[in-house]
Design a protein around this motif. Structure first.
Motif, PDB file in Angstrom:
ATOM      1  N   VAL A  34      41.061  36.096  38.384  1.00 43.76           N
ATOM      2  CA  VAL A  34      40.075  35.815  39.426  1.00 43.76           C
ATOM      3  C   VAL A  34      39.458  34.437  39.192  1.00 43.76           C
ATOM      4  O   VAL A  34      39.359  33.604  40.104  1.00 43.76           O
ATOM      5  CB  VAL A  34      38.995  36.924  39.440  1.00 43.76           C
ATOM      6  CG1 VAL A  34      37.773  36.510  40.243  1.00 43.76           C
ATOM      7  CG2 VAL A  34      39.602  38.218  39.972  1.00 43.76           C
ATOM      8  N   MET A  35      39.086  34.196  37.944  1.00 46.17           N
ATOM      9  CA  MET A  35      38.454  32.915  37.598  1.00 46.17           C
ATOM     10  C   MET A  35      39.400  31.739  37.874  1.00 46.17           C
ATOM     11  O   MET A  35      38.980  30.719  38.432  1.00 46.17           O
ATOM     12  CB  MET A  35      38.105  32.980  36.098  1.00 46.17           C
ATOM     13  CG  MET A  35      37.072  32.036  35.663  1.00 46.17           C
ATOM     14  SD  MET A  35      35.534  32.239  36.560  1.00 46.17           S
ATOM     15  CE  MET A  35      35.048  30.535  36.531  1.00 46.17           C
ATOM     16  N   GLU A  36      40.669  31.898  37.469  1.00 47.14           N
ATOM     17  CA  GLU A  36      41.642  30.819  37.687  1.00 47.14           C
ATOM     18  C   GLU A  36      41.888  30.589  39.183  1.00 47.14           C
ATOM     19  O   GLU A  36      42.031  29.448  39.622  1.00 47.14           O
ATOM     20  CB  GLU A  36      42.970  31.154  36.982  1.00 47.14           C
ATOM     21  CG  GLU A  36      42.869  31.040  35.466  1.00 47.14           C
ATOM     22  CD  GLU A  36      44.023  31.722  34.724  1.00 47.14           C
ATOM     23  OE1 GLU A  36      44.154  31.468  33.519  1.00 47.14           O
ATOM     24  OE2 GLU A  36      44.774  32.526  35.344  1.00 47.14           O
ATOM     25  N   ASN A  37      41.920  31.662  39.939  1.00 50.59           N
ATOM     26  CA  ASN A  37      42.067  31.522  41.392  1.00 50.59           C
ATOM     27  C   ASN A  37      40.904  30.721  41.971  1.00 50.59           C
ATOM     28  O   ASN A  37      41.099  29.844  42.815  1.00 50.59           O
ATOM     29  CB  ASN A  37      42.125  32.904  42.068  1.00 50.59           C
ATOM     30  CG  ASN A  37      43.537  33.405  42.262  1.00 50.59           C
ATOM     31  OD1 ASN A  37      44.227  33.012  43.198  1.00 50.59           O
ATOM     32  ND2 ASN A  37      43.986  34.268  41.368  1.00 50.59           N
ATOM     33  N   LEU A  38      39.705  31.012  41.518  1.00 47.25           N
ATOM     34  CA  LEU A  38      38.523  30.301  42.037  1.00 47.25           C
ATOM     35  C   LEU A  38      38.574  28.826  41.630  1.00 47.25           C
ATOM     36  O   LEU A  38      38.250  27.937  42.427  1.00 47.25           O
ATOM     37  CB  LEU A  38      37.237  30.966  41.551  1.00 47.25           C
ATOM     38  CG  LEU A  38      36.980  32.371  42.128  1.00 47.25           C
ATOM     39  CD1 LEU A  38      35.765  33.013  41.462  1.00 47.25           C
ATOM     40  CD2 LEU A  38      36.795  32.345  43.643  1.00 47.25           C
ATOM     41  N   ASP A  39      39.021  28.566  40.388  1.00 44.25           N
ATOM     42  CA  ASP A  39      39.164  27.175  39.931  1.00 44.25           C
ATOM     43  C   ASP A  39      40.137  26.404  40.813  1.00 44.25           C
ATOM     44  O   ASP A  39      39.919  25.239  41.140  1.00 44.25           O
ATOM     45  CB  ASP A  39      39.693  27.126  38.490  1.00 44.25           C
ATOM     46  CG  ASP A  39      38.574  27.313  37.484  1.00 44.25           C
ATOM     47  OD1 ASP A  39      37.397  27.188  37.883  1.00 44.25           O
ATOM     48  OD2 ASP A  39      38.883  27.594  36.317  1.00 44.25           O
ATOM     49  N   MET A  40      41.228  27.085  41.212  1.00 42.95           N
ATOM     50  CA  MET A  40      42.228  26.425  42.068  1.00 42.95           C
ATOM     51  C   MET A  40      41.600  25.970  43.379  1.00 42.95           C
ATOM     52  O   MET A  40      41.982  24.949  43.943  1.00 42.95           O
ATOM     53  CB  MET A  40      43.386  27.381  42.386  1.00 42.95           C
ATOM     54  CG  MET A  40      44.301  27.681  41.230  1.00 42.95           C
ATOM     55  SD  MET A  40      45.141  26.226  40.623  1.00 42.95           S
ATOM     56  CE  MET A  40      46.302  25.953  41.959  1.00 42.95           C
TER      57      MET A  40
END
Ligand code: ATP
Length: 237
Positions: A95-101
């Motif tokens: 989830v965090m990596e998706n938001l960073d993207m």
């Protein structure tokens, strides 16, 4: 001046004309919704605005600039961010990596923490599931993640394609409430929806697409109260 203006936009898929002479405007601060039957061209309109599909005619202006032939990634930099139909989260990323993207295209990264807070306040479930893989989230949670990711770009214009699709009734209410909240916090929204009742009741203005052309426009309330719209799109005879 409108924030977004489509002027006689046409789009083809090969020889199939999906949009013919579509003209519409979205003013700063509005929620505008586009309703229409399956295949009417709603998703194609979103793709034309985000730059995924080239125009075969007409122009698109954003904040006074002609972006008709601008690359999709540069439109994101200008402030147009899309939460696509079918969600499109990165399944193997957390989830965090998706938001960073979602924030990758931003030049100013200093308010990232603030924006992450905003997303987690709108969607507490995402905060609880920060480290879970996107692909293992439920349908409703992936929809929240896709919208959250689009918000991380700090868009001036948020394009939402069928945000209520496939959601359980309690999630549908919640998503529409959140869309209003995002708008009240200052983001202009263009919303494509099959759920015409909810979309029209949340929208300042609306357009009806019929086989690739705009057939009607008015305030959300006007269209909600219109007999032919009720019959065709609201399931009320
Ligand atoms: P839905 O609500 O069913 O998603 P829509 O209003 O979003 O429909 P579009 O997906 O924009 O409609 O499709 C508009 C028209 O363009 C349809 O006739 C569709 O079959 C056609 N179309 C869409 N994508 C393609 C494609 N990749 N190749 C060929 N035709 C396409």
């Amino acid at each position: 001046m409108a924030l977004l203006e489509l002027s006689t936009v046409s789009v083809h898929y090969g020889r199939i004309q999906a949009l013919s002479d579509v003209s519409l405007t979205v003013e700063q601060g509005e929620i505008v919704t586009l309703i229409g039957a399956n295949g009417a061209g709603k998703t194609t309109t979103m793709r034309a605005i985000s730059g995924i599909r080239p125009l075969s005619g007409g122009t698109i202006t954003f904040d006074g600039e002609d972006i008709s032939t601008l690359r999709a990634d540069l439109r994101v930099v200008r402030g147009i961010s899309q939460s696509p139909e079918g969600r499109g989260v990165f399944p193997g990323m957390t989830v965090m990596e998706n938001l960073d993207m979602g924030a990758y295209s931003r030049k100013d990264r200093k308010n990232l923490a603030e924006d992450l807070d905003r997303v987690f306040t709108l969607f507490p479930r995402l905060a609880e599931r920060k480290n879970q893989a996107g692909g293992t989230m439920s349908g409703g949670e992936q929809q929240m993640l896709a919208i959250g990711r689009a918000l991380m770009a700090r868009p001036r214009l948020l394009l939402l394609d069928e945000p209520s699709m496939g959601l359980a009734p309690q999630f549908i209410q919640q998503i529409f409430r959140i869309i209003t909240e995002i708008n009240e916090q200052g983001t202009t929204v263009l919303l494509v929806e099959q759920n015409a009742q909810q979309a029209l009741s949340r929208a300042h203005r609306a357009y009806v697409l019929e086989t690739g052309s705009i057939s009607r426009t008015g305030t959300g309330q006007e269209l909600l109260n219109d007999a032919s719209i009720k019959e065709a799109y609201l399931g009320v005879a």
